[in-house]
Enzyme design. Structure first.
Site, PDB file in Angstrom:
ATOM      1  N   TYR A 198      42.032  28.137  30.568  1.00 21.97           N
ATOM      2  CA  TYR A 198      41.382  28.628  31.787  1.00 21.97           C
ATOM      3  C   TYR A 198      40.756  27.450  32.512  1.00 21.97           C
ATOM      4  CZ  TYR A 198      39.716  32.107  34.973  1.00 21.97           C
ATOM      5  OH  TYR A 198      39.532  32.834  36.107  1.00 21.97           O
ATOM      6  N   ARG A 251      42.234  33.200  47.326  1.00 20.96           N
ATOM      7  CA  ARG A 251      41.084  32.322  47.090  1.00 20.96           C
ATOM      8  C   ARG A 251      41.033  31.977  45.608  1.00 20.96           C
ATOM      9  NH1 ARG A 251      36.336  31.730  45.171  1.00 20.96           N
ATOM     10  NH2 ARG A 251      36.481  33.742  44.117  1.00 20.96           N
ATOM     11  N   LYS A 269      43.076  35.012  32.459  1.00 16.41           N
ATOM     12  CA  LYS A 269      41.981  35.966  32.225  1.00 16.41           C
ATOM     13  C   LYS A 269      42.322  36.930  31.096  1.00 16.41           C
ATOM     14  CE  LYS A 269      38.756  35.302  35.516  1.00 16.41           C
ATOM     15  NZ  LYS A 269      37.312  35.238  35.338  1.00 16.41           N
ATOM     16  N   GLU A 341      40.579  39.870  41.130  1.00 17.80           N
ATOM     17  CA  GLU A 341      40.329  38.465  40.839  1.00 17.80           C
ATOM     18  C   GLU A 341      40.777  37.579  41.994  1.00 17.80           C
ATOM     19  OE1 GLU A 341      38.614  35.666  38.538  1.00 17.80           O
ATOM     20  OE2 GLU A 341      38.811  37.753  37.935  1.00 17.80           O
ATOM     21  N   ASP A 342      39.867  36.736  42.464  1.00 20.68           N
ATOM     22  CA  ASP A 342      40.167  35.702  43.460  1.00 20.68           C
ATOM     23  C   ASP A 342      40.772  36.245  44.753  1.00 20.68           C
ATOM     24  OD1 ASP A 342      39.068  33.863  41.834  1.00 20.68           O
ATOM     25  OD2 ASP A 342      40.924  32.946  41.157  1.00 20.68           O
ATOM     26  N   ASP A 364      35.373  40.346  39.113  1.00 19.48           N
ATOM     27  CA  ASP A 364      34.745  39.323  38.284  1.00 19.48           C
ATOM     28  C   ASP A 364      34.042  38.265  39.124  1.00 19.48           C
ATOM     29  OD1 ASP A 364      34.182  38.244  35.696  1.00 19.48           O
ATOM     30  OD2 ASP A 364      35.646  36.677  36.100  1.00 19.48           O
ATOM     31  N   ASP A 365      34.587  37.967  40.295  1.00 19.73           N
ATOM     32  CA  ASP A 365      33.969  36.952  41.152  1.00 19.73           C
ATOM     33  C   ASP A 365      32.609  37.411  41.664  1.00 19.73           C
ATOM     34  OD1 ASP A 365      36.323  35.178  41.146  1.00 19.73           O
ATOM     35  OD2 ASP A 365      37.250  36.810  42.250  1.00 19.73           O
ATOM     36  N   ASN A 506      34.098  26.141  40.599  1.00 22.28           N
ATOM     37  CA  ASN A 506      35.227  25.671  39.808  1.00 22.28           C
ATOM     38  C   ASN A 506      36.365  25.244  40.728  1.00 22.28           C
ATOM     39  OD1 ASN A 506      34.317  26.159  37.091  1.00 22.28           O
ATOM     40  ND2 ASN A 506      34.453  28.336  37.540  1.00 22.28           N
ATOM     41  N   ASN A 550      30.043  30.392  32.207  1.00 22.60           N
ATOM     42  CA  ASN A 550      31.435  30.818  32.281  1.00 22.60           C
ATOM     43  C   ASN A 550      31.518  32.339  32.232  1.00 22.60           C
ATOM     44  OD1 ASN A 550      34.238  31.318  31.734  1.00 22.60           O
ATOM     45  ND2 ASN A 550      34.422  29.229  30.991  1.00 22.60           N
TER      46      ASN A 550
END
Length: 650
Positions: A198, A251, A269, A341-342, A364-365, A506, A550
């Site tokens: 990751y 993103r 993930k 995610e993203d 999660d973001d 990150n 994290n």
């Protein structure tokens, strides 16, 4: 045992061959007899009915094949005087490029294909008895070794690679070859390998995904599949899915729009869901929604694997996402966890708000990052003193992560002090690309920024904001590297005996500052944690080990808790419970080293504790469906966790 893939193989595949051959009138293709072994559970030859059926079917196909004026393949074959060798059983070698062939598939659990099945392959760890029972004699070297020795060997090999991306590719190759060994390796060496599978390495992997792509590890759903998404979901071989991680690649970390190549994120993930949270790998489904990309470099890259078009927006985008969400619920049920995610800010908040009341969804973001940061802040109170309400927070970055963290902090302050949420928010200030978010900017602000617009004169730079607000906690979620300058860190140190500085962006290149910079510029006084890992730092003869904020601390345990309780919705109180559970795992020994997060070496036990707290909250809120509630939720969570140890085969 040997087996054909159900009746569908005989009915569909063979009839498919017959249809294709009938449609092809140019040549007559002859398929030689085929013998299929059928083996009973004890490993001895068994019923030969399947063999007879296959031979008769192929014989009928040859006899009924249409004739042609051109020389037939049968005639060509009959002229051959070469003896021995391998027969062209399926007619593939004899067919020309303009002929159709059938992709024959035989599913087996023994012999050579067993060594190519990542779910069951054990490599040199197959026992003598298993080698006899499953026809592996001669297919493996004679030595039999343990799984632990395999782990030792793989780690030795892994450490030979100097380039992180090479390690990443080696790990992915192992996952595709021997699933249990992959997870055993990752679990036993999590602190060393987590940055490989990751962040930060996965960022580079996504950037180069088109070049390193070998075989699919998840589902790619593009605009081409609009109207057929349910059908596409049914193409995935596993039917009992419990967790889906989905991205549209707009993103990716702090790297921007990577389009279809963002698939590395869901794959990574879900590897952590299994390794750290104990979710069965077969119950995990990575998904990339490909609506195009606005990345010109990718659009012009001949190796790009996604749609070559600008991103779909508006109704076209919304309709595709809605079809996906509807199809997931229809195919897998209401209790499948969908992790966004993203996604870019403008879609992330809308999707979470739209589907949060109808599906089991989690971003999660926004939520995962918030939960892990809140846990770190709770633990840091043991070092800096006071309660959350006694501190003042300043964020650089007002996107998904920044506003998500801010909201969860405000919720916890409100819960602890019994003040209204609006009042708790006044402890928190955000800086975006245009400066401090203040009330005079209200009309131009996006909706998710408006709750953080407080009364204050406009402030343009982060340094000026630090001097004006005098925060005790500085949090970076901007995705912009090196924005916590020496002047900013020194200003934080001037106002605070122990400034809390969290550089969360990150990958490493996008971190607001490094651990060395934070400790050096603060003269060793900072309480520091980052999104990507940093090595320990020596300053004035003292070593400082920084923590890593994290998300992998939170989402695996959160997911496990939702699954074992059968939860149907994610509630903010579950996120607070996860934060409290993680903060409780930080020992005094960790704090003495300046760490506000526990070591990753204990992550499976930490995940079980988090899962138990989340499940308990689900039962308390009436959102759990697995009844009755287990008496010991921690023990229950541990018992439900996937084990990568090899199983014994009959």
């Amino acid at each position: 045992m040997f087996s054909l893939n159900g009746s569908s193989f005989l009915n569909n595949s063979l009839s498919g061959v017959s249809r294709n051959l009938t449609q092809s009138t140019q040549r007559k293709i002859s398929a030689p007899p085929m013998v299929v072994a059928s083996v009973t559970p004890n490993g001895k030859p068994g019923d030969r009915n399947v063999s007879v059926l296959m031979e008769n079917t192929l014989k009928e196909m040859r006899e009924n094949a249409p004739s042609s004026s051109s020389p037939s393949l049968t005639e060509n074959e009959s002229k051959s005087t070469v003896g021995g060798g391998v027969e062209d059983v399926y007619g593939e070698d004899s067919a020309t490029e303009d002929h159709y062939i059938t992709p024959w598939t035989v599913t087996v659990a023994s012999g050579y294909p067993l060594l190519r099945d990542p779910h069951y392959n054990k490599g040199l760890a197959f026992t003598e008895k298993e080698r006899d029972a499953h026809f592996l004699r001669g297919l493996l070297p004679p030595v039999v070794i343990s799984q632990q020795l395999q782990v030792k060997k793989m780690m030795h090999n892994m450490r030979q690679y100097q380039v992180p991306l090479q390690r990443y590719m080696a790990m992915m190759d192992l996952q595709e070859r021997n699933e249990r060994l992959f997870y055993k390796l990752l679990i036993d060496n999590v602190e060393e390998l987590l940055p490989v599978v990751y962040t930060p390495t996965v960022g580079e992997a996504c950037q180069k995904y088109g070049s390193i792509f070998r075989q699919p590890q998840g589902l790619f759903i593009s605009l081409k599949e609009k109207g057929r998404i349910l059908e596409v979901l049914k193409n995935w071989p596993e039917k009992k899915i419990q967790v889906i991680v989905v991205t549209d690649g707009e993103r990716i970390l702090g790297l921007g729009d990577l389009g279809c190549q963002g698939m590395g994120i869901p794959v990574g993930k879900l590897s952590l869901y299994s390794a750290l949270g104990g979710i069965r790998p077969s119950a995990c489904l990575p998904v990339t929604i490909d609506v195009g990309t606005n990345n010109e470099q990718l659009l012009n890259d001949e190796f790009y694997i996604g749609l070559r078009r600008r991103r779909a927006t508006g109704q076209e985008y919304a309709e595709l996402l809605h079809e996906f969400m509807t199809a997931v619920k229809q195919n897998y049920g209401e209790k499948v966890l969908i992790q966004f995610e993203d996604f870019a800010n403008h879609n992330a908040f809308d999707l979470l708000a739209k589907y949060g009341t109808t599906h089991l969804v989690f971003n999660d973001d926004i939520q995962g990052t918030a939960s892990v940061v809140l846990a770190g802040l709770m633990a840091s109170l043991n070092l800096v003193g006071g309660t959350l309400a006694d501190h003042k927070f300043l964020f650089l970055g007002a996107g998904e992560a920044g506003t998500g963290i801010a909201e969860l902090i405000a919720l916890e302050i409100s819960k602890q002090t019994n003040v209204p949420l609006e009042e708790a928010r006044k402890k928190i200030w955000l800086v975006d690309s245009k400066g401090l978010i203040v009330r005079s900017r209200m009309e131009s602000l996006q909706h998710f920024k408006r709750p953080w617009a407080h009364e204050h004169e406009p402030v343009r730079t982060l340094l000026d904001a630090v001097k004006a607000i005098k925060p005790t906690v500085l949090i970076g979620s901007s995705g912009a590297g090196r924005t916590f300058t020496k002047e900013v860190v020194q200003a934080m140190t001037y106002f605070n005996k122990k400034p809390v500085i969290l550089a969360l962006s990150n990958p490493t290149s996008q971190s607001e500052c490094t651990a060395e910079e934070a400790y050096t510029w603060s003269e060793g006084r900072a309480i520091f944690a980052s999104g990507s890992p940093f090595s320990p730092v020596e300053y004035n003869g003292t070593f400082y080990a920084s923590g890593q904020a994290n998300n992998a601390y939170i989402f695996p345990g959160l997911g496990l808790g939702l699954i074992i309780s059968g939860a149907i919705r994610v509630h903010d109180d579950m996120l607070l419970a996860a934060s409290e559970a993680l903060a409780a795992q930080v020992s005094q020994e960790n704090l003495d080293k300046g760490l506000i997060y526990p070591p990753f070496a204990n992550i499976r036990k930490i995940s079980a504790q988090i899962a138990a707290k989340v499940a308990a909250k689900a039962y308390e809120l009436g959102l759990a469906t697995r009844l009755p509630q287990p008496e010991n939720l921690v023990a229950h969570a541990e018992s439900c966790m996937y084990s990568p140890n090899y199983r014994n085969y009959r």
